[in-house]
Design a protein around this motif. Sequence first.
Motif, PDB file in Angstrom:
ATOM      1  N   THR A  36       0.960  -1.284   0.077  1.00  0.00           N
ATOM      2  CA  THR A  36      -0.105  -0.103   0.006  1.00  0.00           C
ATOM      3  C   THR A  36       0.859   1.256  -0.156  1.00  0.00           C
ATOM      4  N   ASN A  40       0.737   4.113  -2.656  1.00  0.00           N
ATOM      5  CA  ASN A  40       0.082   5.454  -2.377  1.00  0.00           C
ATOM      6  C   ASN A  40       1.355   6.559  -2.569  1.00  0.00           C
ATOM      7  N   VAL A  43       0.422   7.452  -6.171  1.00  0.00           N
ATOM      8  CA  VAL A  43      -0.682   8.209  -6.133  1.00  0.00           C
ATOM      9  C   VAL A  43      -0.178   9.669  -5.816  1.00  0.00           C
ATOM     10  N   LEU A  71      -4.680   4.873   1.279  1.00  0.00           N
ATOM     11  CA  LEU A  71      -4.303   5.488   0.193  1.00  0.00           C
ATOM     12  C   LEU A  71      -5.001   6.855   0.551  1.00  0.00           C
ATOM     13  N   ASP A  72      -4.536   7.909  -0.428  1.00  0.00           N
ATOM     14  CA  ASP A  72      -4.781   9.289  -0.315  1.00  0.00           C
ATOM     15  C   ASP A  72      -6.284   9.425  -0.629  1.00  0.00           C
TER      16      ASP A  72
END
Length: 277
Positions: A36, A40, A43, A71-72
Motif C-alpha cells: 500500500t 500510495n 498516487v 491511500l490518499d
Amino acid sequence: MKILISADMEGATGVTWPADVLPGTPQWERCRAMFTSDVNAAVLGFFDGGADEVLVNEAHWTMRNLLLEGLDARVEMLTGRHKSLSMVEGVQHGDIDGIAFVGYHTGAGSEGVLAHTYLANSITGVWLNGTRASEGLLNAHVVAECGVPVILVTGDDLTCVDAAGYAPGAVTVAVKDHVSRYAAVCRTPARTAADIRAAAKQATALAVRHEPVRGGPFTVELEFDAEHLALAATVVPGAERSGERRVAYTSETMYEGIRTFKAVTTVVSAAVEEQYG
C-alpha cells in the motif's frame, strides 16, 4: 489528466517469499502495508505532477490486497476479480492518459524475485511473437492498443531492465535488488516511498495519449511444467499443441490475446493436482 495504476504485489517493497504475497498468511498481512505504501507513493507523486484523477486497479491474486484506508483520499480503487482486462482493467474506456505498473516482476523462466507469468508455478515460459514475455510486456501491448503509454514501472532491478524493452520511455524505480527467486537486497519503505513519489511526479509529464497501436497479429506460446497441462489448455478455442508441453494461439489484437491468455491460465490452474502438479 487521469492516471491508471496497475498494482501487483510481487514487486513491492520488502516482498521476497511466497508467504509474503499469499492472502491469509501473517506475512501477507504484514506486507500489505508496504504494498500500500508503494502504491500510495505513486498516487501522491502523480498528484504532485498535476494529475486530476488517479484510479488504482488491484492486480494481484484475489485482487483484494491493498489497504484502501491507507491511500490518499483523492484516489479511487478498483478491487476484486473477474474483470475484462484483468491487470489493466479500466484502460479501455478512453479516459486514461498514462498507466503505471507498480509492484511488477519478471516473467516465468526468467531471473527475478518471485518471477512468474500469471500462475505462481506450472508455466515455465511465455513468448509473444517469439520474444520471452513478462506480464509487463503483455500488458504494455494491451494498453498500446488503447493509445495509453506506460509511464512508470516499479519492482526489483531486473523488472526495471525488463521494462526498458517494452516501455523504454518510462521512468523506473527498483525497490530491491534480485539475489535469487526468493531473496533480495531491500530498501526500507521510507526510502522506496520517497523514490516512487519523486519518479511518479516526473513520469506525469509522459502521460500523453497517442494513436492506438495496431501491432497484430499476435502469437502467444506457453510452456508448462507437465504435459497434461498443455493438453488441458487445448480446450480453449484456438489454443493448439506446439510441443509436448507447449500450446500456442494467434489473435488479431492483444485485447483478444490477453483474454485468451486468461482463459488458458484459468483452465490450466484448474487442471493442477495438489501433489503432482
